[in-house]
Scaffold this active site. Structure first.
Site, PDB file in Angstrom:
ATOM      1  N   LYS A  37       0.834  -1.206   0.000  1.00  0.00           N
ATOM      2  CA  LYS A  37       0.000   0.000   0.000  1.00  0.00           C
ATOM      3  C   LYS A  37       0.869   1.257   0.000  1.00  0.00           C
ATOM      4  O   LYS A  37       0.610   2.206  -0.750  1.00  0.00           O
ATOM      5  CB  LYS A  37      -0.923  -0.003   1.219  1.00  0.00           C
ATOM      6  CG  LYS A  37      -1.990  -1.077   1.164  1.00  0.00           C
ATOM      7  CD  LYS A  37      -2.776  -1.124   2.477  1.00  0.00           C
ATOM      8  CE  LYS A  37      -3.793  -2.232   2.479  1.00  0.00           C
ATOM      9  NZ  LYS A  37      -4.575  -2.267   3.735  1.00  0.00           N
ATOM     10  N   CYS A  62      -0.460   0.864   6.373  1.00  0.00           N
ATOM     11  CA  CYS A  62      -0.780  -0.035   7.488  1.00  0.00           C
ATOM     12  C   CYS A  62      -1.781  -1.088   7.030  1.00  0.00           C
ATOM     13  O   CYS A  62      -2.565  -0.856   6.118  1.00  0.00           O
ATOM     14  CB  CYS A  62      -1.407   0.740   8.647  1.00  0.00           C
ATOM     15  SG  CYS A  62      -0.335   1.960   9.403  1.00  0.00           S
ATOM     16  N   ASP A  63      -1.755  -2.221   7.708  1.00  0.00           N
ATOM     17  CA  ASP A  63      -2.769  -3.245   7.486  1.00  0.00           C
ATOM     18  C   ASP A  63      -2.936  -4.046   8.768  1.00  0.00           C
ATOM     19  O   ASP A  63      -1.944  -4.356   9.440  1.00  0.00           O
ATOM     20  CB  ASP A  63      -2.386  -4.177   6.339  1.00  0.00           C
ATOM     21  CG  ASP A  63      -3.572  -4.997   5.891  1.00  0.00           C
ATOM     22  OD1 ASP A  63      -4.417  -4.454   5.151  1.00  0.00           O
ATOM     23  OD2 ASP A  63      -3.686  -6.164   6.308  1.00  0.00           O
ATOM     24  N   SER A  64      -4.184  -4.364   9.095  1.00  0.00           N
ATOM     25  CA  SER A  64      -4.478  -5.077  10.344  1.00  0.00           C
ATOM     26  C   SER A  64      -5.242  -6.364  10.083  1.00  0.00           C
ATOM     27  O   SER A  64      -6.087  -6.428   9.191  1.00  0.00           O
ATOM     28  CB  SER A  64      -5.321  -4.196  11.275  1.00  0.00           C
ATOM     29  OG  SER A  64      -4.635  -3.028  11.627  1.00  0.00           O
ATOM     30  N   GLY A 103       0.489  -4.308  10.608  1.00  0.00           N
ATOM     31  CA  GLY A 103       1.731  -4.068   9.891  1.00  0.00           C
ATOM     32  C   GLY A 103       1.878  -2.588   9.599  1.00  0.00           C
ATOM     33  O   GLY A 103       0.901  -1.914   9.266  1.00  0.00           O
TER      34      GLY A 103
END
EC number: 3.6.1.9
Length: 196
Positions: A53, A69-71, A106
């Site tokens: 991203k 970010c990624d969750s 992340g």
């Protein structure tokens, strides 16, 4: 000269967290197709998604710091992003109630000026209340869990159904503020460099 701080995410919760830190980011949604990435290790997956991203947005700009970010929520060794339907959200909540899970976020921070990139992962243990079927159905009907990784928003109605956290509170919302501060410091910046 002020360095632009760019959030590679359309998440209002992440933007609000940055604003509470004094950073008013430029928001650029990456539109990255997450289905392209197939990894079984949750930490590697959230870091790779965050990196992809951030890289999409970094390729569109000439300068600045770009944060992606990624969750994902892991419950009983199964990783979950956003539910695809109300029915799926109900099934997840039936698994989550009275149980605990680990929320992984992340973080990818790209510094275009220094041509550097950092990857980190925030990890928080989440303990869920033993909610009733009626509470689950009402919560899902509110629409909130359909917009959130892990099927709940700690900062919203979903906070009613979380009994305890072990680790970073803001990580569960989608961005670990302490981890971001550490990453900025590692690149030679302070949070104050980006205060508005």
């Amino acid at each position: 000269m002020t360095i632009p701080f760019i959030l590679a995410s359309a998440s209002p919760a992440r933007r609000k967290l940055l604003q509470t830190m004094g950073i008013d980011p430029i928001v650029r949604h990456s539109n990255f197709d997450e289905s392209q990435i197939q990894l079984t290790d949750t930490i590697a997956l959230v870091q790779t998604l965050a990196q992809c991203k951030a890289e999409v947005v970094a390729n569109e700009v000439n300068e600045g710091l770009i944060l992606g970010c990624d969750s994902l929520l892991e419950v009983d060794t199964q990783s979950y992003g956003k539910p695809e339907s109300p029915e799926e959200a109900i099934i997840r909540w039936q698994k989550m109630r009275g149980n605990s899970g680990v929320l992984y976020t992340g973080h990818a921070l790209i510094d275009k000026t220094q041509n550097k990139q950092l990857l980190r992962c925030g990890i928080t243990q989440v303990y869920f209340a033993d909610v009733s079927d009626a509470e689950i159905k009402a919560y899902v009907a509110s629409g909130e869990p359909l917009k959130c990784a892990g099927c709940f928003a700690l900062e919203g109605k979903g906070g009613l159904f979380v009994e305890k956290l072990e680790g970073c509170h803001s990580n569960v919302i989608g961005l670990s503020l302490p981890l971001l501060r550490e990453m900025l410091n590692e690149l030679g910046y302070t949070v104050m460099d980006f205060w508005q």
